[in-house]
Design an enzyme around this catalytic site. Structure first.
Site, mmCIF file in Angstrom:
data_model
loop_
_atom_site.group_PDB
_atom_site.id
_atom_site.type_symbol
_atom_site.label_atom_id
_atom_site.label_comp_id
_atom_site.label_asym_id
_atom_site.label_seq_id
_atom_site.Cartn_x
_atom_site.Cartn_y
_atom_site.Cartn_z
ATOM 1 N N ASP A 336 0.829 -1.215 0.000
ATOM 2 C CA ASP A 336 0.000 0.000 0.000
ATOM 3 C C ASP A 336 0.861 1.261 0.000
ATOM 4 O OD1 ASP A 336 -2.396 -1.614 0.473
ATOM 5 O OD2 ASP A 336 -1.552 -1.906 2.460
ATOM 6 N N SER A 361 2.279 6.701 1.142
ATOM 7 C CA SER A 361 1.507 5.773 1.945
ATOM 8 C C SER A 361 0.061 5.952 1.513
ATOM 9 C CB SER A 361 1.682 6.094 3.422
ATOM 10 O OG SER A 361 0.749 5.366 4.168
ATOM 11 N N ARG A 362 -0.529 4.884 0.961
ATOM 12 C CA ARG A 362 -1.834 5.075 0.318
ATOM 13 C C ARG A 362 -3.025 4.970 1.238
ATOM 14 N NH1 ARG A 362 0.717 1.905 -3.299
ATOM 15 N NH2 ARG A 362 1.894 3.194 -4.737
ATOM 16 N N VAL A 363 -2.909 4.312 2.369
ATOM 17 C CA VAL A 363 -4.095 4.210 3.221
ATOM 18 C C VAL A 363 -3.911 4.822 4.608
ATOM 19 C CG1 VAL A 363 -5.062 2.172 2.085
ATOM 20 C CG2 VAL A 363 -3.477 1.867 3.951
#
Ligand code: ATP
Ligand code: MG
Length: 510
Positions: A336, A361-363
């Site tokens: 992610d 950081s995607r989430v």
């Protein structure tokens, strides 16, 4: 007469215990490189555990009519052609449970810390299906790493998979181990999974964990470079099973895989020895599946499933900063986000050497504590603008006042993002530092003074407003009045700093 004998034999056979009738034993035909070939086990299942003399275990991998390929999990010194191979009817499993905490062990459960043998309560298969979508919940709680650069700019959530990627000797392990150390006062259980490393490197990590009082809540799972490739291959899956045991009881778990480049190499070695067709970079065709089925198991479980989580920090080593090589691209697409560490920043002493522009950081952003949004909301953008401007300014361009100010501020932010190995900071400590630099408190100082001044300010502020900082640490949202109070405290602390630089130095050396 003959008929009577036949009947007697048949009756005796039916009455005999099952294992006597069908104890399947084969024989090794060839051994080498951590692989054995054997014949004579027609009933063997795929991936079934087999036992060889001396208690050596192996996994039956290539099943063909002619022979079977066995991946050995232990030393093959005592084995040779003609050795017996026995089916066990079991899958490969690993010990799980509370007794593993604080220990250094391998995936089969042998201890490696010179201590007493493990009290094994329960074993689990190392391969488990990933939790179905229905059982998963969005990532909601932050996993604080204690590093300003990560928690403020690349925040990670519990249940997320965040890659740490970079060349050798750039501080990858330090970032991951620091994150484990930062969990010492939380309820997070950690697993440090070392794959293919030298024994001394693992010993260094164990020492750091012990010294910082984080070992008690950590399992160190090791398959070193000297271990058979088969053991290296199963170790990350064993770590997952150990973590899942805790996650299913509602705990939050952090697993570091150090590193998956070496894991992939061990698997390639096995595959080539098993004569599987090599593909890109000589890796077998299922190399992507190797890592995706591992990391799919990291998740945040729904409340109905107990609400536990498993955060994965896999590490990947690049060659000459090539993140577009086969294994790095695979992992970037499975995770992610990634924390990219750069050898140039490391050489310049900018440690942790995290390249903010190349990291993402995607989430985790959704989980970040409100105080960070207040002090680091647009820091990421401002920081990358600063980096561009700084490069541009190197060409000797004449700069207007605003640009110069932006660059000077950016340089001070960079100083603030520096952090010594394992010196992790609490949320309130991070917030004070970021608030101070954002409010321009360090603008009048030389760059070399910033680090010391930060420590002084932090100490003073935390002392003056303990109740506010406690609320920040607990993730509360502060009101505008609260922030105003902090700004004022900051200003008066900064004034004393300017008037008494000697004191700043004394505090800084604490
Ligand atoms: P390898 O490729 O060998 O696994 P790595 O990328 O994991 O290396 P580390 O072992 O974490 O890198 O760090 C390399 C060296 O840099 C170590 O000697 C470590 O002590 C030092 N180091 C790492 N981070 C910091 C830091 N923030 N401050 C000071 N020293 C650091
Ligand atoms: Mg390392």
């Amino acid at each position: 007469m003959q008929q009577e004998i036949d009947t007697a034999i048949e009756t005796a056979l039916t009455a005999a215990p099952k294992q006597l009738r069908s104890r399947e034993v084969g024989s090794v035909t060839h051994i080498g490189g951590g692989i054995a070939r054997a014949t004579g086990l027609p009933g063997l299942g795929a991936e079934e555990l087999v036992r060889l003399p001396g208690g050596v275990l192996g996994i039956a991998i290539n099943l063909s009519e002619a022979d079977i390929g066995i991946v050995l999990l232990g030393d093959s010194d005592e084995l040779g052609a003609g050795s017996e191979v026995e089916a066990t009817g079991r899958e490969v499993d690993t010990p799980v449970g509370d007794t593993l905490l604080g220990r250094v062990l391998d995936a089969t459960g042998r201890v490696r810390d010179g201590g007493a043998p493990l009290q094994i309560q329960e074993r689990r298969a190392v391969e488990q299906p990933a939790p179905p979508m229905m059982d998963r919940a969005p990532v909601q709680v932050p996993l604080q790493t204690g590093l300003k650069a990560v928690d403020a700019l690349i925040p990670i959530g519990r249940g997320q998979r965040e890659l740490i990627v970079g060349d050798r000797q750039t501080g990858k392990t330090s970032i991951a181990v620091g994150s484990i150390i930062n969990q010492r006062d939380t309820d997070v259980i950690s697993i440090y999974c070392a794959i293919g490393q030298r024994g001394t490197a693992v010993a260094r990590v164990v020492d750091a964990l012990r010294e910082h009082e984080a070992l008690e809540r950590t399992i160190v799972l090791v398959a070193s470079g000297e271990d058979p490739p088969g053991l290296q291959y199963i170790t990350p899956y064993a770590a997952m099973s150990m973590g899942e045991y805790f996650m299913e009881q509602g705990h939050d778990v952090l697993i570091v895989y150090d590193d998956l480049t070496r894991h992939a190499r061990a698997y390639r070695e096995l595959s080539l020895l098993l004569r599987r067709p090599p593909g890109r970079e000589a890796y077998p065709g299922d190399i992507f599946y190797l890592h995706s089925r591992l990391l799919e198991r990291a998740t945040h479980l729904s409340d109905e499933r107990g609400g536990g989580s498993l955060t994965a920090l896999p590490i990947i080593e690049t060659q000459a900063q090539d993140i577009s090589a086969y294994i790095p691209t695979n992992l970037i697409s499975i995770t992610d986000g990634q924390i990219y560490v750069s050898p140039e920043l490391f050489r310049k002493g900018m440690m942790p050497a995290i390249d903010i522009g190349k990291s993402v950081s995607r989430v985790g952003g959704k989980t970040q504590l409100p105080a960070y949004r207040k002090v680091a909301g647009d820091l990421r953008l401002a920081y990358s603008q600063f980096e561009e401007l700084e490069t541009f300014a190197r060409f000797g361009t004449r700069l207007d006042e605003d640009t110069r100010a932006t660059i000077e501020r950016g340089r001070r932010v960079r100083e603030i993002l520096k952090q010594h190995e394992y010196q992790t900071l609490s949320v309130s400590e991070q917030i004070t530092a970021l608030l101070a630099v954002n409010s321009g408190m360090f603008d009048g100082l030389e760059l070399e003074q910033v680090g010391q001044a930060e420590q002084t300010l932090r100490a003073q502020l935390l002392e003056r407003h303990p109740e506010l900082w406690q609320r920040i640490d607990q993730g509360e949202t502060l009101s505008d009045d609260d922030w105003e109070q902090l700004q004022q405290a900051l200003r008066s602390a900064a004034d004393s700093l300017q008037s008494d630089p000697d004191e700043a130095r004394d505090h800084g050396n604490d």
